[in-house]
Write an enzyme that holds these catalytic residues in place. Structure first.
Site, mmCIF file in Angstrom:
data_model
loop_
_atom_site.group_PDB
_atom_site.id
_atom_site.type_symbol
_atom_site.label_atom_id
_atom_site.label_comp_id
_atom_site.label_asym_id
_atom_site.label_seq_id
_atom_site.Cartn_x
_atom_site.Cartn_y
_atom_site.Cartn_z
ATOM 1 N N GLY A 134 0.792 -1.234 0.000
ATOM 2 C CA GLY A 134 0.000 0.000 0.000
ATOM 3 C C GLY A 134 0.817 1.271 0.000
ATOM 4 N N GLU A 177 4.559 -6.242 1.310
ATOM 5 C CA GLU A 177 3.987 -6.613 0.012
ATOM 6 C C GLU A 177 3.727 -5.415 -0.904
ATOM 7 O OE1 GLU A 177 1.314 -10.316 1.644
ATOM 8 O OE2 GLU A 177 0.378 -8.337 1.642
ATOM 9 N N CYS A 226 -18.145 5.403 -23.756
ATOM 10 C CA CYS A 226 -19.453 6.038 -23.644
ATOM 11 C C CYS A 226 -19.833 6.325 -22.200
ATOM 12 C CB CYS A 226 -20.495 5.158 -24.321
ATOM 13 S SG CYS A 226 -20.047 4.782 -26.014
HETATM 14 C C1 LIG Z 1 -3.264 -5.052 -3.177
HETATM 15 C C2 LIG Z 1 -2.519 -5.676 -2.084
HETATM 16 C C3 LIG Z 1 -1.177 -5.355 -1.873
HETATM 17 C C4 LIG Z 1 -0.436 -4.330 -2.686
HETATM 18 O O1 LIG Z 1 -0.970 -3.053 -2.609
HETATM 19 P P1 LIG Z 1 -0.188 -1.849 -3.336
HETATM 20 O O2 LIG Z 1 -0.995 -0.665 -3.036
HETATM 21 O O3 LIG Z 1 -0.154 -2.173 -4.780
HETATM 22 O O4 LIG Z 1 1.181 -1.816 -2.742
HETATM 23 C C5 LIG Z 1 -0.500 -6.017 -0.900
HETATM 24 N N1 LIG Z 1 -1.116 -6.960 -0.123
HETATM 25 C C6 LIG Z 1 -2.410 -7.276 -0.298
HETATM 26 C C7 LIG Z 1 -3.018 -8.320 0.551
HETATM 27 C C8 LIG Z 1 -3.155 -6.649 -1.266
HETATM 28 O O5 LIG Z 1 -4.435 -6.965 -1.421
#
Ligand SMILES: *Cc1c(COP(=O)(O)O)cnc(C)c1O
Length: 445
Positions: free
Chosen positions: A261, A303, A373
Protein backbone atom coordinates in the site's frame (compact mmCIF):
# COMPACT_ATOMS: atom_id res chain seq x y z
CA UNK A 1 7.08 37.43 -30.16
CA UNK A 2 8.16 35.72 -26.97
CA UNK A 3 11.65 34.49 -26.30
CA UNK A 4 10.38 30.91 -26.33
CA UNK A 5 8.97 31.41 -29.82
CA UNK A 6 12.30 32.83 -31.04
CA UNK A 7 14.23 29.85 -29.72
CA UNK A 8 12.02 26.78 -30.21
CA UNK A 9 14.00 24.46 -27.92
CA UNK A 10 13.54 26.94 -25.09
CA UNK A 11 9.79 26.35 -25.29
CA UNK A 12 10.37 22.73 -24.52
CA UNK A 13 12.71 23.33 -21.67
CA UNK A 14 10.27 25.91 -20.30
CA UNK A 15 7.56 23.31 -20.49
CA UNK A 16 9.66 21.59 -17.92
CA UNK A 17 12.00 18.76 -17.42
CA UNK A 18 10.63 15.29 -16.79
CA UNK A 19 9.52 15.17 -13.20
CA UNK A 20 11.58 12.55 -11.35
CA UNK A 21 9.60 9.90 -9.51
CA UNK A 22 6.75 10.10 -12.02
CA UNK A 23 8.55 9.07 -15.20
CA UNK A 24 10.65 5.91 -15.54
CA UNK A 25 14.31 6.45 -14.73
CA UNK A 26 15.43 6.05 -18.33
CA UNK A 27 13.12 8.73 -19.77
CA UNK A 28 14.90 11.57 -21.58
CA UNK A 29 14.32 14.25 -24.16
CA UNK A 30 15.02 13.19 -27.75
CA UNK A 31 15.33 15.23 -30.91
CA UNK A 32 12.53 17.29 -32.47
CA UNK A 33 10.21 17.08 -29.50
CA UNK A 34 10.48 13.33 -29.11
CA UNK A 35 10.98 11.57 -25.77
CA UNK A 36 13.16 8.53 -25.19
CA UNK A 37 12.50 5.55 -22.96
CA UNK A 38 15.38 3.13 -22.41
CA UNK A 39 17.11 4.85 -25.33
CA UNK A 40 14.23 4.22 -27.77
CA UNK A 41 12.23 7.19 -29.17
CA UNK A 42 8.57 7.07 -28.10
CA UNK A 43 7.55 7.80 -31.71
CA UNK A 44 9.24 4.52 -32.67
CA UNK A 45 7.15 2.56 -30.15
CA UNK A 46 3.99 4.21 -31.47
CA UNK A 47 4.90 3.41 -35.08
CA UNK A 48 5.86 -0.20 -34.35
CA UNK A 49 3.22 -1.23 -31.81
CA UNK A 50 0.40 1.24 -32.44
CA UNK A 51 -1.56 3.20 -29.86
CA UNK A 52 -2.72 2.97 -27.16
CA UNK A 53 0.31 1.11 -25.93
CA UNK A 54 1.62 0.36 -22.44
CA UNK A 55 5.40 0.74 -22.07
CA UNK A 56 7.34 -0.65 -19.14
CA UNK A 57 10.93 0.21 -18.27
CA UNK A 58 12.54 -3.01 -17.09
CA UNK A 59 15.42 -1.38 -15.23
CA UNK A 60 13.08 0.86 -13.24
CA UNK A 61 11.15 -2.20 -12.05
CA UNK A 62 14.37 -3.99 -11.16
CA UNK A 63 15.76 -0.91 -9.41
CA UNK A 64 12.63 -0.64 -7.24
CA UNK A 65 13.03 -4.30 -6.24
CA UNK A 66 16.63 -3.55 -5.27
CA UNK A 67 15.66 -0.39 -3.38
CA UNK A 68 13.30 -2.45 -1.21
CA UNK A 69 15.79 -5.23 -0.67
CA UNK A 70 18.54 -2.84 0.34
CA UNK A 71 16.29 -0.75 2.61
CA UNK A 72 15.02 -3.90 4.36
CA UNK A 73 17.64 -6.62 3.88
CA UNK A 74 16.20 -8.97 6.51
CA UNK A 75 12.58 -8.56 5.45
CA UNK A 76 10.85 -10.72 2.84
CA UNK A 77 9.64 -8.48 -0.01
CA UNK A 78 6.62 -10.01 -1.73
CA UNK A 79 5.51 -8.31 -4.95
CA UNK A 80 1.73 -7.94 -5.13
CA UNK A 81 1.16 -9.53 -8.54
CA UNK A 82 -2.29 -8.05 -9.00
CA UNK A 83 -0.75 -4.62 -9.65
CA UNK A 84 0.80 -5.76 -12.96
CA UNK A 85 0.99 -9.41 -13.88
CA UNK A 86 2.62 -10.90 -16.95
CA UNK A 87 5.17 -13.63 -17.39
CA UNK A 88 7.90 -11.20 -18.38
CA UNK A 89 7.39 -9.08 -15.28
CA UNK A 90 7.22 -12.10 -12.98
CA UNK A 91 10.56 -13.30 -14.39
CA UNK A 92 12.17 -10.00 -13.37
CA UNK A 93 10.57 -10.28 -9.92
CA UNK A 94 11.82 -13.86 -9.51
CA UNK A 95 15.32 -12.91 -10.68
CA UNK A 96 15.45 -10.01 -8.24
CA UNK A 97 14.80 -12.45 -5.40
CA UNK A 98 11.38 -11.17 -4.39
CA UNK A 99 8.48 -13.32 -3.26
CA UNK A 100 5.04 -13.08 -4.88
CA UNK A 101 1.45 -12.46 -3.76
CA UNK A 102 -1.31 -13.89 -5.89
CA UNK A 103 -5.04 -13.86 -5.23
CA UNK A 104 -6.65 -16.15 -7.79
CA UNK A 105 -6.00 -19.40 -9.63
CA UNK A 106 -5.48 -17.28 -12.75
CA UNK A 107 -2.70 -15.20 -11.22
CA UNK A 108 -1.17 -18.39 -9.88
CA UNK A 109 -1.32 -19.91 -13.38
CA UNK A 110 0.87 -17.08 -14.69
CA UNK A 111 3.39 -17.65 -11.88
CA UNK A 112 3.27 -21.39 -12.40
CA UNK A 113 3.84 -21.08 -16.15
CA UNK A 114 7.26 -19.54 -15.55
CA UNK A 115 8.09 -21.83 -12.63
CA UNK A 116 7.98 -19.09 -10.00
CA UNK A 117 9.17 -20.94 -6.87
CA UNK A 118 6.16 -22.11 -4.85
CA UNK A 119 8.20 -21.63 -1.68
CA UNK A 120 8.08 -17.88 -2.33
CA UNK A 121 4.35 -17.55 -3.09
CA UNK A 122 1.59 -16.27 -0.79
CA UNK A 123 -2.06 -16.76 -1.76
CA UNK A 124 -4.49 -13.99 -0.73
CA UNK A 125 -8.07 -12.94 -1.27
CA UNK A 126 -11.34 -12.52 0.61
CA UNK A 127 -12.96 -14.99 -1.77
CA UNK A 128 -11.10 -18.15 -2.60
CA UNK A 129 -13.25 -20.54 -4.56
CA UNK A 130 -12.68 -24.29 -4.18
CA UNK A 131 -10.81 -24.10 -7.52
CA UNK A 132 -8.55 -21.36 -6.14
CA UNK A 133 -7.79 -23.39 -3.01
CA UNK A 134 -7.12 -26.53 -5.03
CA UNK A 135 -4.79 -24.65 -7.37
CA UNK A 136 -2.90 -23.19 -4.41
CA UNK A 137 -2.56 -26.58 -2.71
CA UNK A 138 -1.74 -28.30 -6.01
CA UNK A 139 1.18 -25.99 -6.69
CA UNK A 140 2.27 -26.18 -3.08
CA UNK A 141 2.26 -22.43 -2.39
CA UNK A 142 4.10 -21.75 0.83
CA UNK A 143 1.44 -19.69 2.62
CA UNK A 144 -2.31 -19.23 2.26
CA UNK A 145 -3.68 -16.14 3.95
CA UNK A 146 -7.09 -17.12 5.32
CA UNK A 147 -9.80 -14.51 5.33
CA UNK A 148 -13.00 -16.11 6.69
CA UNK A 149 -14.25 -18.92 8.94
CA UNK A 150 -15.77 -20.67 5.92
CA UNK A 151 -12.41 -20.63 4.22
CA UNK A 152 -10.69 -22.09 7.29
CA UNK A 153 -13.11 -25.03 7.23
CA UNK A 154 -12.78 -25.58 3.49
CA UNK A 155 -9.03 -25.27 3.42
CA UNK A 156 -8.82 -27.52 6.46
CA UNK A 157 -10.59 -30.31 4.63
CA UNK A 158 -8.76 -29.85 1.29
CA UNK A 159 -5.19 -29.35 2.55
CA UNK A 160 -2.66 -31.86 3.74
CA UNK A 161 -0.49 -31.21 6.77
CA UNK A 162 1.46 -29.04 6.96
CA UNK A 163 -0.21 -26.26 4.96
CA UNK A 164 1.22 -22.99 6.24
CA UNK A 165 -1.41 -20.41 7.01
CA UNK A 166 -1.45 -16.72 7.91
CA UNK A 167 -4.58 -15.06 9.27
CA UNK A 168 -5.65 -11.78 7.73
CA UNK A 169 -6.39 -9.31 10.48
CA UNK A 170 -8.20 -5.98 10.15
CA UNK A 171 -6.31 -3.80 12.61
CA UNK A 172 -8.72 -0.86 12.50
CA UNK A 173 -6.14 1.57 11.17
CA UNK A 174 -7.15 4.29 8.76
CA UNK A 175 -4.59 4.72 6.00
CA UNK A 176 -6.16 8.09 5.01
CA UNK A 177 -6.67 6.97 1.45
CA UNK A 178 -9.64 6.77 -0.93
CA UNK A 179 -12.38 4.60 0.61
CA UNK A 180 -12.37 2.25 -2.39
CA UNK A 181 -8.80 1.25 -1.52
CA UNK A 182 -8.90 1.50 2.31
CA UNK A 183 -8.78 -2.07 3.58
CA UNK A 184 -7.56 -1.75 7.16
CA UNK A 185 -10.53 0.05 8.70
CA UNK A 186 -13.28 -1.73 10.64
CA UNK A 187 -16.44 -2.97 8.97
CA UNK A 188 -15.28 -3.84 5.48
CA UNK A 189 -15.08 -7.10 3.63
CA UNK A 190 -11.46 -8.10 4.29
CA UNK A 191 -10.10 -10.18 7.14
CA UNK A 192 -10.97 -10.68 10.79
CA UNK A 193 -11.50 -7.69 13.03
CA UNK A 194 -8.96 -7.25 15.79
CA UNK A 195 -11.21 -5.05 17.92
CA UNK A 196 -14.23 -7.39 17.88
CA UNK A 197 -12.22 -10.43 18.92
CA UNK A 198 -12.91 -12.15 15.58
CA UNK A 199 -9.17 -12.42 14.86
CA UNK A 200 -8.49 -14.09 18.19
CA UNK A 201 -11.34 -16.55 17.56
CA UNK A 202 -10.09 -17.29 14.03
CA UNK A 203 -6.77 -18.38 15.51
CA UNK A 204 -8.58 -21.00 17.58
CA UNK A 205 -10.37 -22.26 14.47
CA UNK A 206 -7.13 -22.63 12.50
CA UNK A 207 -5.43 -24.40 15.42
CA UNK A 208 -8.33 -26.87 15.48
CA UNK A 209 -7.65 -27.94 11.86
CA UNK A 210 -5.12 -30.80 11.86
CA UNK A 211 -4.01 -30.10 8.27
CA UNK A 212 -3.16 -26.45 8.89
CA UNK A 213 -0.04 -25.01 10.46
CA UNK A 214 -0.54 -21.45 11.68
CA UNK A 215 2.70 -19.56 11.05
CA UNK A 216 1.69 -15.94 11.45
CA UNK A 217 -0.57 -12.94 11.03
CA UNK A 218 -1.13 -10.62 8.11
CA UNK A 219 -2.60 -7.17 7.61
CA UNK A 220 -2.86 -4.78 4.66
CA UNK A 221 -4.27 -1.39 5.57
CA UNK A 222 -4.97 -0.10 2.07
CA UNK A 223 -3.36 1.35 -1.01
CA UNK A 224 -1.80 4.74 -1.79
CA UNK A 225 -0.95 5.21 1.91
CA UNK A 226 1.74 7.86 2.35
CA UNK A 227 1.69 8.29 6.15
CA UNK A 228 4.29 6.07 7.76
CA UNK A 229 2.47 6.60 11.08
CA UNK A 230 -0.42 4.47 9.79
CA UNK A 231 1.94 1.54 9.16
CA UNK A 232 3.54 2.03 12.59
CA UNK A 233 0.17 1.97 14.28
CA UNK A 234 -0.88 -1.21 12.45
CA UNK A 235 2.43 -2.80 13.42
CA UNK A 236 1.92 -1.98 17.11
CA UNK A 237 -1.57 -3.44 17.09
CA UNK A 238 -0.47 -6.60 15.27
CA UNK A 239 2.33 -7.24 17.74
CA UNK A 240 -0.12 -6.65 20.57
CA UNK A 241 -2.21 -9.41 19.02
CA UNK A 242 0.83 -11.73 18.78
CA UNK A 243 1.31 -11.15 22.52
CA UNK A 244 -2.37 -11.85 23.22
CA UNK A 245 -2.09 -15.15 21.33
CA UNK A 246 0.79 -16.17 23.54
CA UNK A 247 -1.36 -15.63 26.61
CA UNK A 248 -4.58 -17.13 25.26
CA UNK A 249 -3.22 -20.10 23.27
CA UNK A 250 0.38 -20.42 24.48
CA UNK A 251 1.69 -20.04 20.91
CA UNK A 252 4.48 -17.83 19.60
CA UNK A 253 3.90 -17.19 15.90
CA UNK A 254 7.11 -16.82 13.88
CA UNK A 255 5.87 -14.56 11.05
CA UNK A 256 4.29 -11.15 10.65
CA UNK A 257 3.20 -9.85 7.24
CA UNK A 258 2.51 -6.12 7.23
CA UNK A 259 1.12 -5.79 3.71
CA UNK A 260 1.75 -3.19 1.03
CA UNK A 261 0.00 0.00 0.00
CA UNK A 262 2.98 2.35 -0.23
CA UNK A 263 1.95 5.51 -2.07
CA UNK A 264 3.46 6.75 -5.31
CA UNK A 265 3.11 10.28 -6.74
CA UNK A 266 1.14 10.39 -9.98
CA UNK A 267 1.54 14.11 -10.55
CA UNK A 268 4.06 16.67 -9.37
CA UNK A 269 3.22 17.70 -5.82
CA UNK A 270 1.49 14.43 -4.88
CA UNK A 271 2.73 13.03 -1.55
CA UNK A 272 5.62 10.63 -1.96
CA UNK A 273 6.50 7.62 0.17
CA UNK A 274 9.76 7.75 2.08
CA UNK A 275 11.04 4.16 1.81
CA UNK A 276 14.11 4.68 4.01
CA UNK A 277 12.06 6.44 6.67
CA UNK A 278 9.41 3.73 6.52
CA UNK A 279 12.02 0.98 6.85
CA UNK A 280 13.63 2.67 9.80
CA UNK A 281 10.41 3.42 11.68
CA UNK A 282 8.89 0.02 10.94
CA UNK A 283 11.88 -1.88 12.32
CA UNK A 284 12.05 0.37 15.37
CA UNK A 285 8.36 -0.21 16.09
CA UNK A 286 8.78 -3.99 15.73
CA UNK A 287 11.85 -4.06 17.96
CA UNK A 288 10.29 -1.84 20.60
CA UNK A 289 6.95 -3.65 20.76
CA UNK A 290 8.50 -7.11 20.76
CA UNK A 291 10.91 -6.26 23.53
CA UNK A 292 8.18 -4.70 25.65
CA UNK A 293 6.04 -7.86 25.30
CA UNK A 294 9.16 -10.08 25.57
CA UNK A 295 8.36 -11.66 22.23
CA UNK A 296 11.03 -13.00 19.87
CA UNK A 297 11.32 -10.93 16.67
CA UNK A 298 9.05 -12.40 13.98
CA UNK A 299 10.22 -12.85 10.41
CA UNK A 300 8.72 -9.87 8.58
CA UNK A 301 7.14 -9.73 5.14
CA UNK A 302 5.94 -6.66 3.26
CA UNK A 303 3.99 -6.61 0.01
CA UNK A 304 4.50 -3.61 -2.26
CA UNK A 305 2.80 -3.74 -5.66
CA UNK A 306 2.19 -0.23 -6.95
CA UNK A 307 5.51 1.08 -5.61
CA UNK A 308 7.43 -1.51 -7.65
CA UNK A 309 5.79 -0.96 -11.05
CA UNK A 310 3.74 2.26 -11.21
CA UNK A 311 6.42 4.73 -12.23
CA UNK A 312 8.04 2.20 -14.58
CA UNK A 313 5.07 2.53 -16.93
CA UNK A 314 4.10 5.05 -19.60
CA UNK A 315 1.04 4.82 -21.84
CA UNK A 316 1.07 6.25 -25.36
CA UNK A 317 -2.11 7.58 -26.94
CA UNK A 318 -2.94 9.29 -30.19
CA UNK A 319 -5.12 12.38 -30.28
CA UNK A 320 -8.22 11.68 -32.36
CA UNK A 321 -9.92 15.03 -32.01
CA UNK A 322 -9.63 18.39 -30.29
CA UNK A 323 -13.03 19.85 -29.53
CA UNK A 324 -13.85 23.27 -28.11
CA UNK A 325 -16.71 23.23 -25.62
CA UNK A 326 -18.33 26.31 -24.09
CA UNK A 327 -15.63 26.80 -21.50
CA UNK A 328 -13.29 23.90 -22.02
CA UNK A 329 -11.11 22.34 -24.68
CA UNK A 330 -11.49 18.57 -24.90
CA UNK A 331 -8.64 16.47 -26.23
CA UNK A 332 -9.98 13.01 -27.05
CA UNK A 333 -7.59 10.07 -27.38
CA UNK A 334 -7.81 6.54 -28.79
CA UNK A 335 -7.94 4.85 -25.36
CA UNK A 336 -9.57 5.59 -22.02
CA UNK A 337 -11.34 3.73 -19.25
CA UNK A 338 -10.82 0.36 -20.94
CA UNK A 339 -7.04 0.70 -20.54
CA UNK A 340 -7.19 2.90 -17.43
CA UNK A 341 -10.29 2.69 -15.22
CA UNK A 342 -8.62 4.40 -12.24
CA UNK A 343 -10.08 7.87 -12.94
CA UNK A 344 -13.62 6.49 -13.03
CA UNK A 345 -13.04 4.11 -10.07
CA UNK A 346 -11.54 6.59 -7.68
CA UNK A 347 -11.04 9.94 -9.30
CA UNK A 348 -7.38 9.41 -10.17
CA UNK A 349 -5.79 12.08 -12.38
CA UNK A 350 -2.65 12.04 -14.49
CA UNK A 351 -0.15 14.35 -16.05
CA UNK A 352 0.01 14.31 -19.83
CA UNK A 353 2.85 15.24 -22.16
CA UNK A 354 2.69 15.69 -25.94
CA UNK A 355 5.67 14.42 -27.92
CA UNK A 356 6.78 13.67 -31.45
CA UNK A 357 7.11 17.15 -32.96
CA UNK A 358 7.84 20.70 -31.94
CA UNK A 359 4.79 22.30 -30.36
CA UNK A 360 3.91 25.91 -29.79
CA UNK A 361 5.14 27.09 -26.38
CA UNK A 362 1.75 28.71 -25.84
CA UNK A 363 -0.66 26.46 -23.97
CA UNK A 364 -4.29 26.37 -22.92
CA UNK A 365 -6.03 24.32 -20.24
CA UNK A 366 -7.43 21.09 -21.64
CA UNK A 367 -9.47 18.13 -20.45
CA UNK A 368 -8.09 14.89 -21.83
CA UNK A 369 -10.90 12.39 -22.37
CA UNK A 370 -11.16 8.80 -23.55
CA UNK A 371 -13.20 7.16 -26.30
CA UNK A 372 -15.77 5.37 -24.15
CA UNK A 373 -19.45 6.04 -23.64
CA UNK A 374 -19.25 7.42 -20.10
CA UNK A 375 -18.87 11.05 -19.04
CA UNK A 376 -16.44 9.94 -16.31
CA UNK A 377 -14.05 8.55 -18.93
CA UNK A 378 -11.27 11.10 -18.60
CA UNK A 379 -7.56 11.08 -17.90
CA UNK A 380 -6.73 14.62 -16.92
CA UNK A 381 -8.47 17.89 -16.24
CA UNK A 382 -7.11 21.38 -16.61
CA UNK A 383 -3.75 20.33 -17.95
CA UNK A 384 -1.79 22.83 -19.98
CA UNK A 385 -1.39 21.53 -23.53
CA UNK A 386 -0.06 23.36 -26.59
CA UNK A 387 -2.54 25.53 -28.46
CA UNK A 388 -1.54 23.82 -31.71
CA UNK A 389 -2.21 20.28 -30.46
CA UNK A 390 -4.27 18.53 -33.14
CA UNK A 391 -5.63 15.27 -34.48
CA UNK A 392 -2.81 12.77 -35.03
CA UNK A 393 -0.50 14.09 -32.32
CA UNK A 394 0.87 11.75 -29.68
CA UNK A 395 0.51 11.97 -25.90
CA UNK A 396 2.47 10.16 -23.20
CA UNK A 397 0.91 9.55 -19.78
CA UNK A 398 3.40 8.60 -17.06
CA UNK A 399 2.98 6.40 -13.99
CA UNK A 400 0.77 3.82 -15.65
CA UNK A 401 2.67 0.66 -14.69
CA UNK A 402 0.38 -0.44 -11.83
CA UNK A 403 -3.33 -1.28 -11.97
CA UNK A 404 -3.65 -0.40 -15.65
CA UNK A 405 -2.92 -3.56 -17.65
CA UNK A 406 -4.32 -5.61 -14.75
CA UNK A 407 -7.56 -3.58 -14.51
CA UNK A 408 -8.14 -3.24 -18.25
CA UNK A 409 -11.45 -4.28 -19.82
CA UNK A 410 -13.04 -4.74 -23.23
CA UNK A 411 -15.66 -2.05 -22.74
CA UNK A 412 -17.13 -1.03 -26.10
CA UNK A 413 -15.38 -4.12 -27.55
CA UNK A 414 -12.10 -2.31 -27.67
CA UNK A 415 -9.12 -4.67 -27.68
CA UNK A 416 -6.72 -4.26 -24.79
CA UNK A 417 -3.37 -2.58 -25.57
CA UNK A 418 -0.07 -4.42 -25.85
CA UNK A 419 2.57 -4.28 -23.11
CA UNK A 420 6.04 -3.49 -24.41
CA UNK A 421 9.10 -3.57 -22.20
CA UNK A 422 12.29 -1.70 -22.94
CA UNK A 423 15.85 -2.11 -21.78
CA UNK A 424 19.17 -0.85 -23.16
CA UNK A 425 17.71 0.33 -26.44
CA UNK A 426 15.73 -2.86 -27.07
CA UNK A 427 11.95 -3.08 -27.09
CA UNK A 428 10.27 -6.40 -26.37
CA UNK A 429 6.60 -7.24 -26.76
CA UNK A 430 5.51 -8.83 -23.45
CA UNK A 431 1.78 -8.98 -24.17
CA UNK A 432 0.42 -8.51 -27.70
CA UNK A 433 -2.54 -6.30 -28.56
CA UNK A 434 -5.93 -7.97 -28.26
CA UNK A 435 -7.53 -8.38 -31.68
CA UNK A 436 -11.13 -8.55 -32.85
CA UNK A 437 -10.56 -12.27 -33.42
CA UNK A 438 -9.58 -12.62 -29.76
CA UNK A 439 -12.78 -10.85 -28.77
CA UNK A 440 -14.96 -12.95 -31.05
CA UNK A 441 -13.31 -16.23 -30.09
CA UNK A 442 -15.22 -16.43 -26.80
CA UNK A 443 -18.57 -15.44 -28.26
CA UNK A 444 -20.09 -18.70 -29.48
CA UNK A 445 -23.04 -17.10 -31.26
C1 LIG B 1 -3.26 -5.05 -3.18
C2 LIG B 1 -2.52 -5.68 -2.08
C3 LIG B 1 -1.18 -5.35 -1.87
C4 LIG B 1 -0.44 -4.33 -2.69
O1 LIG B 1 -0.97 -3.05 -2.61
P1 LIG B 1 -0.19 -1.85 -3.34
O2 LIG B 1 -1.00 -0.67 -3.04
O3 LIG B 1 -0.15 -2.17 -4.78
O4 LIG B 1 1.18 -1.82 -2.74
C5 LIG B 1 -0.50 -6.02 -0.90
N1 LIG B 1 -1.12 -6.96 -0.12
C6 LIG B 1 -2.41 -7.28 -0.30
C7 LIG B 1 -3.02 -8.32 0.55
C8 LIG B 1 -3.15 -6.65 -1.27
O5 LIG B 1 -4.43 -6.97 -1.42
Amino acid sequence: MTLAELIPTLGESLRGHLEPGIWPRSTAHGVDGDLLLGGVPLTQFAARFGTPCYLLDELTVRQHCRDYRSALPDVEIAYAGKSMISRGVLRWIAEEGLSLDVCSAGELAVARSIGFPAARILFHGNVKTPEDLKAAIGYGVDRIVVDSLDEIEQLGSLARYPQNVLIRVTPGVDGHTHKAIATGVEDQKFGFSLASGAALAAVGRVLAQPSLRLVGLHCHIGSQVSRVASFEEATRRMIGLLAALQIKYGITLPQLDLGGGHAVPYRPGDPDFDLRGYADRLLRAVNYECSSYRLPLPRLTIEPGRAIVASAGVTLYRVITVKHGLSRTFVAVDGGMSDNPRPSLYGARYSVRPFGRRFSPATRPCTVVGRHCEAGDLLAEDVALPVDLRCGDLLAVPCTGAYHHSLASNYNMVGRPPVVSVRDGNARLLVRRETEDDLLARDLG
